[in-house]
Design an enzyme around this catalytic site. Structure first.
Site, PDB file in Angstrom:
ATOM      1  N   ASP A  67       0.851  -1.176   0.040  1.00  0.00           N
ATOM      2  CA  ASP A  67       0.112   0.172  -0.094  1.00  0.00           C
ATOM      3  C   ASP A  67       0.846   1.398   0.065  1.00  0.00           C
ATOM      4  OD1 ASP A  67       0.982  -0.553   2.393  1.00  0.00           O
ATOM      5  OD2 ASP A  67      -1.088  -1.067   3.435  1.00  0.00           O
ATOM      6  N   ASN A 136      -7.823  -3.667  14.018  1.00  0.00           N
ATOM      7  CA  ASN A 136      -8.989  -4.071  13.736  1.00  0.00           C
ATOM      8  C   ASN A 136      -9.181  -5.330  12.820  1.00  0.00           C
ATOM      9  OD1 ASN A 136      -8.130  -2.956  11.341  1.00  0.00           O
ATOM     10  ND2 ASN A 136      -9.794  -1.213  11.434  1.00  0.00           N
ATOM     11  N   HIS A 138      -7.361  -5.282   9.928  1.00  0.00           N
ATOM     12  CA  HIS A 138      -6.974  -5.123   8.667  1.00  0.00           C
ATOM     13  C   HIS A 138      -5.741  -5.765   8.235  1.00  0.00           C
ATOM     14  CE1 HIS A 138      -4.900  -1.124  10.175  1.00  0.00           C
ATOM     15  NE2 HIS A 138      -4.023  -1.913   9.739  1.00  0.00           N
ATOM     16  N   GLU A 143      -9.793  -2.463   5.511  1.00  0.00           N
ATOM     17  CA  GLU A 143     -10.501  -2.243   6.605  1.00  0.00           C
ATOM     18  C   GLU A 143     -11.827  -3.053   6.784  1.00  0.00           C
ATOM     19  OE1 GLU A 143      -9.113  -0.443   8.835  1.00  0.00           O
ATOM     20  OE2 GLU A 143      -8.371   1.307   7.952  1.00  0.00           O
TER      21      GLU A 143
HETATM   22  C1  F6R Z   1       1.597  -1.695   6.158  1.00  0.00           C
HETATM   23  C2  F6R Z   1       0.147  -2.191   6.150  1.00  0.00           C
HETATM   24  C3  F6R Z   1      -0.695  -2.415   7.471  1.00  0.00           C
HETATM   25  C4  F6R Z   1       0.110  -2.981   8.561  1.00  0.00           C
HETATM   26  C5  F6R Z   1      -0.872  -3.217   9.896  1.00  0.00           C
HETATM   27  C6  F6R Z   1      -0.010  -3.154  11.244  1.00  0.00           C
HETATM   28  O1  F6R Z   1       2.022  -1.636   4.815  1.00  0.00           O
HETATM   29  O2  F6R Z   1      -0.254  -2.551   5.131  1.00  0.00           O
HETATM   30  O3  F6R Z   1      -1.643  -3.386   7.190  1.00  0.00           O
HETATM   31  O4  F6R Z   1       0.742  -4.212   8.341  1.00  0.00           O
HETATM   32  O5  F6R Z   1      -1.381  -1.598  10.220  1.00  0.00           O
HETATM   33  O6  F6R Z   1       0.719  -2.178  11.514  1.00  0.00           O
HETATM   34  P1  F6R Z   1       2.071  -2.346  12.419  1.00  0.00           P
HETATM   35  O7  F6R Z   1       3.017  -3.236  12.128  1.00  0.00           O
HETATM   36  O8  F6R Z   1       2.422  -0.938  12.600  1.00  0.00           O
HETATM   37  O9  F6R Z   1       1.228  -2.731  13.829  1.00  0.00           O
END
Ligand code: F6R
Length: 245
Positions: A67, A136, A138, A143
């Site tokens: 992303d 959550n 994701h 989401e």
């Molecule tokens: C990052 C991404 C997100 C993260 C998720 C967990 O490219 O796509 O889905 O993997 O938000 O983030 P952290 O590792 O910071 O807890």
């Protein structure tokens, strides 16, 4: 799903890096799907260390990231391109012409998403997709409520995700409201998936996502239906899983 229990964050990072490096060694011209966020940083650090020791060669590797924020340029310190460059690309011998992220500066979402889908198809799909797990549920920026059959698309970030990501910005107002993300369909098309999870704050979602029902309300739950998923999680993240793993 295969679970690897790690002692702590460092152990999780080493185990994840081992799996990624095995992929690169077994198929030097592989396509890695990469993630940003806090969780994979230790694994990237470990890969860089092994590269510096001469144990890893990225020269034929292609990467596609999950992303990118819409509206952030590559040289913006908060962009995911900047993150990848800081944590991995600039530190190993990867050919940057083969490192792909959605184009955050393409204002036309339809064009940005179509182009990114074309790139993913043109490189032949993803051999190993690395994922972090949002609180959550994701994955990427998919989401809760997202349809499972989507490819790359533009999302409006939930307040919870914007708050969680605020730590990287001056204030919540600076967190972009939209992002381009690979869709669940794209993620599920990867040959292999590696999920890294760390910390007690993820314990509830680990249990719900991997031991609860498969539902779009918890996007990561779809991974239960993929036939090659490895989850490397530390003790704290697994602390609410009573199942034998
Ligand atoms: C990052 C991404 C997100 C993260 C998720 C967990 O490219 O796509 O889905 O993997 O938000 O983030 P952290 O590792 O910071 O807890």
């Amino acid at each position: 799903m295969r679970f690897y229990r790690a002692k702590d964050y460092n152990d999780m990072s080493r185990k994840a890096a081992n799996i990624i490096s095995a992929q690169i060694i077994m198929k030097p011209q592989c396509v890695l799907g990469l993630a940003t966020g806090s969780t994979p940083i230790g694994a990237y650090r470990q890969l860089v260390e092994w590269y510096n020791k001469g144990d890893l060669d990225f020269s034929e590797v292609t990467t596609v990231n999950l992303d990118e924020y819409k509206g952030l340029a590559r040289d913006n310190r908060q962009s995911y391109y900047y993150f990848m460059n800081e944590n991995l690309f600039s530190k190993v011998n990867i050919d940057t012409d083969r490192t792909f992220l959605p184009d955050g500066m393409e204002a036309d979402s339809e064009i940005a998403c179509r182009k990114y889908n074309e790139i993913i198809h043109s490189v032949g799909g993803v051999d190993l997709q690395l994922l972090g797990l949002g609180h959550n549920g994701h994955i990427g920026f998919n989401e809760p409520g997202i349809a499972f059959e989507t490819e790359t698309h533009c999302v409006t970030l939930s307040e919870r995700t914007r708050k969680a990501n605020m730590r990287f910005f001056i204030s919540e107002d600076h967190v972009p409201r939209q992002a381009y993300t690979m869709g669940i369909k794209t993620i599920m098309s990867a040959h292999k998936i590696l999920v890294v999870v760390s910390g007690e704050d993820k314990a509830d979602i680990v249990r719900q996502a991997f031991f609860g029902p498969v539902t779009p309300q918890i996007p990561a739950s779809i991974l239960q239906l993929h036939n090659d998923v490895t989850i490397v999680a530390d003790e704290a993240a697994l602390s609410k899983c009573t199942e034998k793993i």
